[in-house]
Design a protein around this motif. Structure first.
Motif, PDB file in Angstrom:
ATOM      1  N   GLU A  85     -51.210 -49.771  13.619  1.00  0.00           N
ATOM      2  CA  GLU A  85     -50.547 -49.660  12.318  1.00  0.00           C
ATOM      3  C   GLU A  85     -51.159 -50.666  11.365  1.00  0.00           C
ATOM      4  O   GLU A  85     -51.293 -51.840  11.703  1.00  0.00           O
ATOM      5  CB  GLU A  85     -49.038 -49.977  12.470  1.00  0.00           C
ATOM      6  N   LEU A  86     -51.500 -50.205  10.194  1.00  0.00           N
ATOM      7  CA  LEU A  86     -52.051 -51.108   9.182  1.00  0.00           C
ATOM      8  C   LEU A  86     -51.001 -51.353   8.109  1.00  0.00           C
ATOM      9  O   LEU A  86     -50.393 -50.412   7.605  1.00  0.00           O
ATOM     10  CB  LEU A  86     -53.302 -50.498   8.552  1.00  0.00           C
ATOM     11  N   LEU A 105     -55.126 -43.894   3.768  1.00  0.00           N
ATOM     12  CA  LEU A 105     -55.917 -45.112   3.979  1.00  0.00           C
ATOM     13  C   LEU A 105     -57.255 -44.994   3.269  1.00  0.00           C
ATOM     14  O   LEU A 105     -57.841 -43.916   3.216  1.00  0.00           O
ATOM     15  CB  LEU A 105     -56.158 -45.337   5.473  1.00  0.00           C
ATOM     16  N   GLN A 106     -57.707 -46.099   2.725  1.00  0.00           N
ATOM     17  CA  GLN A 106     -59.030 -46.095   2.097  1.00  0.00           C
ATOM     18  C   GLN A 106     -60.081 -46.376   3.154  1.00  0.00           C
ATOM     19  O   GLN A 106     -59.999 -47.375   3.864  1.00  0.00           O
ATOM     20  CB  GLN A 106     -59.118 -47.187   1.030  1.00  0.00           C
ATOM     21  N   SER A 107     -61.051 -45.473   3.227  1.00  0.00           N
ATOM     22  CA  SER A 107     -62.108 -45.738   4.189  1.00  0.00           C
ATOM     23  C   SER A 107     -63.365 -46.133   3.440  1.00  0.00           C
ATOM     24  O   SER A 107     -63.586 -45.727   2.311  1.00  0.00           O
ATOM     25  CB  SER A 107     -62.350 -44.517   5.066  1.00  0.00           C
ATOM     26  N   GLY A 108     -64.157 -46.904   4.081  1.00  0.00           N
ATOM     27  CA  GLY A 108     -65.402 -47.342   3.465  1.00  0.00           C
ATOM     28  C   GLY A 108     -66.391 -47.730   4.535  1.00  0.00           C
ATOM     29  O   GLY A 108     -66.087 -47.699   5.726  1.00  0.00           O
ATOM     30  N   SER A 137     -58.513 -49.471   5.120  1.00  0.00           N
ATOM     31  CA  SER A 137     -57.543 -50.430   4.606  1.00  0.00           C
ATOM     32  C   SER A 137     -56.406 -49.698   3.917  1.00  0.00           C
ATOM     33  O   SER A 137     -56.563 -48.553   3.495  1.00  0.00           O
ATOM     34  CB  SER A 137     -58.226 -51.422   3.668  1.00  0.00           C
ATOM     35  N   GLY A 138     -55.272 -50.354   3.815  1.00  0.00           N
ATOM     36  CA  GLY A 138     -54.094 -49.773   3.180  1.00  0.00           C
ATOM     37  C   GLY A 138     -52.918 -49.806   4.126  1.00  0.00           C
ATOM     38  O   GLY A 138     -52.847 -50.651   5.024  1.00  0.00           O
TER      39      GLY A 138
END
Lengths: 216, 203
Positions: A85-86, A105-108, A137-138
């Protein structure tokens, strides 16, 4: 938002609905209930720029976009599944270990050279992970694949953790990594202990380690 | 996975089995003889029971694992454990190891003519494909085990073969359980819930 619920150690169930979309590894769907659509996705939510970046970085595991209304079961290759869990923090993970994650969620893609400069590049080369890693992230859930289950090891500034690069799965938090070598004369003549390279992780965070030295 | 807390002691573990550690650790591959002396090394070479171990010393916690297999801990109090060298993950530094010839038994299962024995006082960690169970053997109640599922045994045990080969087996219509090990005496046999491949007894 209901999170992913594990069915057993190798399968999980994820709800899909309006505003609750998922990205998953292509072909990892096992079963579903309801009206669910699967579309191949190139961008994985990272935008066109991100997609090009990923393609160039070689961090491009094929993904699919899961939408609709219902619930979907995921699993892949009999590998263990762990849900992470983020809460606003960032997870660093290899693209091919990602099973499914919330589309919110932001992926990069992160160039490992950013962390640790030249040694980061060497780290990527030595561990066979390439020079790039995927970041998520998020707020939301991520499911990662591992061979033989993972353990979570907390990292604190007084207690750096050393990990076998092949057993490393993912990490989160404010962590700097560094490749540590303990090459000796014995390694040169082929009588090493098999532990010549270790990944040193220090700072604040958690590292996920699998019970095997096998890549996916 | 196995976590070992070390306070300056030494353990011996399978080469390359470390997955993570904290604190100060030193990894050193063991010499040719593996603490068994020159004769021991020679026996091991002849028997084909080669094993590559490393010595781990230091302060902290070391995590060991191999190929996602299950780990079972066996405490030894002066008795002897017989185990295949490929099933051994780690053991206390003060335990002694050696080679035991087993004769025909190993031939059939493709595991060589010998097995490794570990004796002394301390802990041994063994690997198994799936969780291993310890089956008790008491006098008068012999235990039969599939050779491919056998992992280790300890205690005063005699080992022999039970065969059930008949014309069906010869025709390739066997049940797949034509050969078993039978243990008699007093002790414990460790069995895994999976069957290794290999050996001439694939019938």
């Amino acid at each position: 938002m209901p999170a992913f619920s594990p069915i057993n150690s190798k399968m999980l169930q994820a709800p899909v609905g309006p505003g609750q979309e998922l990205y998953s590894k292509r072909g990892a769907m096992l079963a579903y209930v309801g009206r669910v659509r699967f579309e191949p996705s190139v961008t994985g939510g990272a935008g066109i720029g991100g997609a090009i970046g990923r393609a160039m970085a070689g961090e491009s595991a094929p993904l699919m976009h899961v939408t609709g209304q219902g619930s979907v079961m995921f699993g892949h290759g009999g590998l263990y599944v762990n849900v992470i869990e983020l809460q606003g923090d960032t997870l660093y993970v290899e693209a091919d270990r990602l099973l499914v994650y919330d589309a919110s969620l932001q992926s990069g893609t992160m160039f490992l050279g950013e962390q640790g400069g030249l040694s980061g590049v060497i780290r990527g080369q030595m561990t066979g992970q390439g020079l790039f890693t995927t970041t998520l992230s998020g707020h939301g859930s991520v499911a990662v694949l591992s061979h033989g289950g993972v353990i979570e090891l907390p990292i604190s500034p007084q207690r750096p953790i050393y990990v076998d690069p092949q057993a490393y799965v993912a990490h989160r938090g404010q962590v700097t990594n560094r490749l540590k070598t303990s090459m000796g004369l014995r390694d040169m003549v082929g009588r090493g202990s098999g532990e010549a390279f270790q990944l040193e992780l220090s700072g604040h965070g958690i590292v996920y380690v699998q019970a095997s030295e096998k890549k996916i | 996975m196995l976590a070992v807390d070390l306070m300056g002691e030494t353990i011996r573990a399978l080469n390359g089995s470390m997955v993570a550690y904290d604190g100060q650790m030193n990894f050193k591959r063991q010499g040719m003889t593996g603490g068994e002396g020159l004769r021991g090394a020679l026996r091991r070479r002849v028997a084909g029971e080669s094993m590559t171990l490393m010595e781990i010393t230091g302060q902290g916690t070391v995590y060991l694992a191999s190929e996602a297999t299950e780990v079972t801990l066996i405490p030894l109090q002066g008795d002897t454990l017989f185990v295949e060298s490929e099933s051994l993950l780690a053991f206390d530094g003060q335990l002694r190891t050696g080679v035991q010839f087993t004769g025909l038994r190993g031939m059939g299962t493709g595991q060589g003519l010998a097995t490794t024995k570990v004796e002394g006082h301390g802990m041994v960690a063994i690997l198994s494909d799936g969780p291993a169970i310890g089956l008790e053997v008491t006098p008068g109640v012999p235990l039969c085990v599939d050779p491919h599922a056998y992992v280790a045994h300890r205690g005063q045990l005699q080992q022999d073969f039970v065969t059930d080969v008949n014309w069906r087996t010869v025709l390739g219509q066997g049940s797949g359980e034509s050969v078993q090990f039978r243990y008699q005496g007093h002790g414990l046999v460790y069995v895994q819930p999976a069957e290794r491949g290999g050996g001439i007894m694939e019938i």
